[in-house]
Design a protein around this motif. Structure first.
Motif, PDB file in Angstrom:
ATOM      1  N   SER A 373      10.798 -30.252 -37.818  1.00 59.28           N
ATOM      2  CA  SER A 373      11.512 -31.380 -38.391  1.00 59.28           C
ATOM      3  C   SER A 373      12.472 -30.990 -39.501  1.00 59.28           C
ATOM      4  O   SER A 373      13.641 -31.402 -39.500  1.00 59.28           O
ATOM      5  N   GLU A 374      12.026 -30.224 -40.474  1.00 59.81           N
ATOM      6  CA  GLU A 374      12.870 -29.927 -41.625  1.00 59.81           C
ATOM      7  C   GLU A 374      14.101 -29.117 -41.238  1.00 59.81           C
ATOM      8  O   GLU A 374      15.198 -29.339 -41.763  1.00 59.81           O
ATOM      9  N   GLN A 375      13.940 -28.179 -40.332  1.00 63.18           N
ATOM     10  CA  GLN A 375      15.101 -27.413 -39.886  1.00 63.18           C
ATOM     11  C   GLN A 375      16.089 -28.288 -39.122  1.00 63.18           C
ATOM     12  O   GLN A 375      17.309 -28.147 -39.272  1.00 63.18           O
ATOM     13  N   ALA A 376      15.569 -29.195 -38.309  1.00 61.27           N
ATOM     14  CA  ALA A 376      16.444 -30.100 -37.569  1.00 61.27           C
ATOM     15  C   ALA A 376      17.204 -31.020 -38.520  1.00 61.27           C
ATOM     16  O   ALA A 376      18.414 -31.240 -38.368  1.00 61.27           O
ATOM     17  N   LEU A 377      16.499 -31.558 -39.525  1.00 58.61           N
ATOM     18  CA  LEU A 377      17.153 -32.437 -40.484  1.00 58.61           C
ATOM     19  C   LEU A 377      18.240 -31.701 -41.253  1.00 58.61           C
ATOM     20  O   LEU A 377      19.307 -32.265 -41.553  1.00 58.61           O
ATOM     21  N   ASP A 378      17.991 -30.463 -41.582  1.00 61.96           N
ATOM     22  CA  ASP A 378      18.993 -29.679 -42.299  1.00 61.96           C
ATOM     23  C   ASP A 378      20.268 -29.538 -41.464  1.00 61.96           C
ATOM     24  O   ASP A 378      21.384 -29.700 -41.982  1.00 61.96           O
ATOM     25  N   LEU A 379      20.127 -29.268 -40.165  1.00 57.95           N
ATOM     26  CA  LEU A 379      21.307 -29.130 -39.314  1.00 57.95           C
ATOM     27  C   LEU A 379      22.027 -30.468 -39.170  1.00 57.95           C
ATOM     28  O   LEU A 379      23.270 -30.519 -39.203  1.00 57.95           O
ATOM     29  N   ILE A 380      21.270 -31.559 -39.015  1.00 55.24           N
ATOM     30  CA  ILE A 380      21.880 -32.884 -38.898  1.00 55.24           C
ATOM     31  C   ILE A 380      22.678 -33.210 -40.155  1.00 55.24           C
ATOM     32  O   ILE A 380      23.819 -33.697 -40.091  1.00 55.24           O
ATOM     33  N   ARG A 381      22.088 -32.942 -41.336  1.00 58.70           N
ATOM     34  CA  ARG A 381      22.794 -33.227 -42.594  1.00 58.70           C
ATOM     35  C   ARG A 381      24.087 -32.435 -42.715  1.00 58.70           C
ATOM     36  O   ARG A 381      25.087 -32.924 -43.254  1.00 58.70           O
TER      37      ARG A 381
END
Length: 465
Positions: A373-381
């Motif tokens: 989750s955290e890595q995905a959110l970082d890319l989305i941001r």
């Protein structure tokens, strides 16, 4: 005759509200009270479409036949900039601890509390939950008209509240209409979409990221103000087996949609949730549908996308539960225009956890964020060029030891004469920019249809590069 029956119900509600507010209460502790009357022959959406002042809410569950239209505010919990749910937890916890079963706060939460919001989402905030002043609630037993009151806060304004009840009189017949579309634009456009997908594919090769859900905002302009209730009314007719929702915190500003995906449902300590990932369009016949289902089950890419959601869901629920069971293999969820892989989960929650604990654990799901989750959110941001706001966040309601939330996908944000349409696609190894662009266009097909975009040049560009 219909309006006469309705008027009698409103008069009965008024008398009940007056009696309750004129009572003497010896406790200074704040509590919620309700007055309810039977309402025959009126559907929630018929009632809601004639409450035009703003502040409207609509919620229709997917499986349990419960439909709610609401209007006005008896109590509201809102934050413009919260980065966690602590204030919501303390505020709602206090109010729900002293009320009867069946009281509900309706609302939603931003997809990403750590993302600074764009202006169009300011009325919605980081989170916003409302105890409506008035509700029309329909289930298998009938339809009720309700007035929610906060005691003793509402007692000094008895005449104002009675005036609000009186305002419910009047016609409940007629319709709203929408104008024609005049233009559109995408964030990202097709070229930038390809760059976003390529960035994700590159990250899979150089990091531990396995899946990221990337989304698009399609802004469509109209020649006049849009009518949110008429949109949800039309959407409900063509998208069965979905959660239907509308939140209108201010006049002309509404977030609405038809989501197939449950985040969770709670009754007491019992929890239901599901992993939904892997998509194919419906075919033109049963034979075509069977071919699409075979493709879903045989596609390594679709199976990978689904498995990341399954794994994450089971891990997060297990951390809160005394008992968990999940489907061994995914089954098929059939919608009007699409077919999905779905795996359903049931659990018994440990005694000490609340509905907000479950919500925090499950959101964002890899079905709308990614895995891990955290890595995905970082890319989305870093890569998405727009603010998701409440899109892909949890929307629904909280009550006394019960709750229900959907994932706010297949949705749109109405701002006067513009609507922003949101849709996303799960990117994993094997994804291609063109295929995923087609998928995100297809996912807003129901909204495009009810907005009349099939009859315009907009539709072809919504679905094709």
């Amino acid at each position: 005759m219909l309006n006469h029956v309705y008027a009698n119900s409103v008069d009965e509600l008024r008398a009940g509200v007056r009696r309750l507010l004129e009572k003497s209460y010896h406790s200074s502790q704040t509590r919620i009270a309700r007055v309810s009357v039977i309402l025959d022959g009126v559907t929630p959406l018929e009632w809601l479409i004639h409450r035009p002042e703003g502040g409207r809410i609509y919620w229709s569950g997917r499986d349990y036949g419960i439909e709610v239209a609401a209007f006005g505010e008896a109590d509201c919990h809102y934050s413009s900039s919260a980065t966690d749910l602590q204030e919501l937890r303390s505020g709602l916890g206090t109010m729900l601890s002293e009320c009867e079963h069946g009281v509900r706060y309706y609302g939603g939460i931003r997809f990403d509390l750590h993302h600074s919001g764009e202006e169009q989402w300011s009325s919605f905030g980081s989170w916003r939950f409302v105890l409506p002043r008035f509700e029309v609630r329909k289930n298998s037993k009938g339809t009720m008209l309700m007035c929610n009151l906060v005691i003793p806060n509402d007692q000094p304004q008895i005449e104002s509240i009675l005036d609000q009840v009186d305002s419910l009189h009047g016609s409940i017949q007629g319709t709203e209409t929408n104008s024609k579309s005049t233009g559109h634009r995408f964030r990202p456009d097709f070229e930038d979409w390809g760059l976003m997908v390529d960035s994700a594919l590159n990250a899979f090769n150089h990091t531990s990221l396995d899946k990221v859900v990337l989304a698009r905002e399609a802004s469509v302009d109209f020649s006049g103000p849009l009518a949110p209730v008429s949109i949800i009314q039309a959407l409900k007719k063509i998208s069965p087996n979905c959660f239907h929702f509308l939140f209108e915190p201010a006049l002309g500003e509404a977030f609405l949609g038809a989501s197939p995906e449950r985040l969770f449902r709670r009754e007491g300590r019992s929890i239901e949730s599901e992993a939904v990932a892997g998509t194919r369009p419906r075919g033109a016949s049963e034979v075509d549908d069977a071919r699409m289902i075979d493709e879903l089950y045989s596609s390594a890419k679709e199976q990978r996308e689904h498995e990341f959601v399954r794994i994450s869901l089971q891990e997060e629920v297990t951390s809160l539960a005394a008992y968990v069971t999940m489907d061994t293999l995914p089954s098929i969820m059939r919608l009007t225009s699409e077919i999905h892989l779905v795996s359903r989960l049931r659990a018994i929650m440990q005694q000490e956890y609340t509905s907000l604990d479950v919500l925090e654990a499950l959101h964002p799901s890899p079905a709308v964020g990614g895995y891990p989750s955290e890595q995905a959110l970082d890319l989305i941001r870093r890569k998405e060029p727009f603010d998701r706001g409440w899109y892909a966040g949890p929307v629904g309601w909280l009550g006394v030891n019960e709750a229900e939330f959907a994932v706010a996908i297949r949705s749109g944000l109405v701002s006067g004469s513009m609507i922003r349409l949101y849709s996303g696609a799960g990117i994993v190894r094997g994804s291609t920019p063109l295929d995923e662009w087609h998928e995100i266009g297809h996912k807003i097909g129901d909204l495009a249809q009810v907005l009349g975009l099939y009859d315009s040049a907009v539709q072809s560009e919504l679905q094709r590069a």
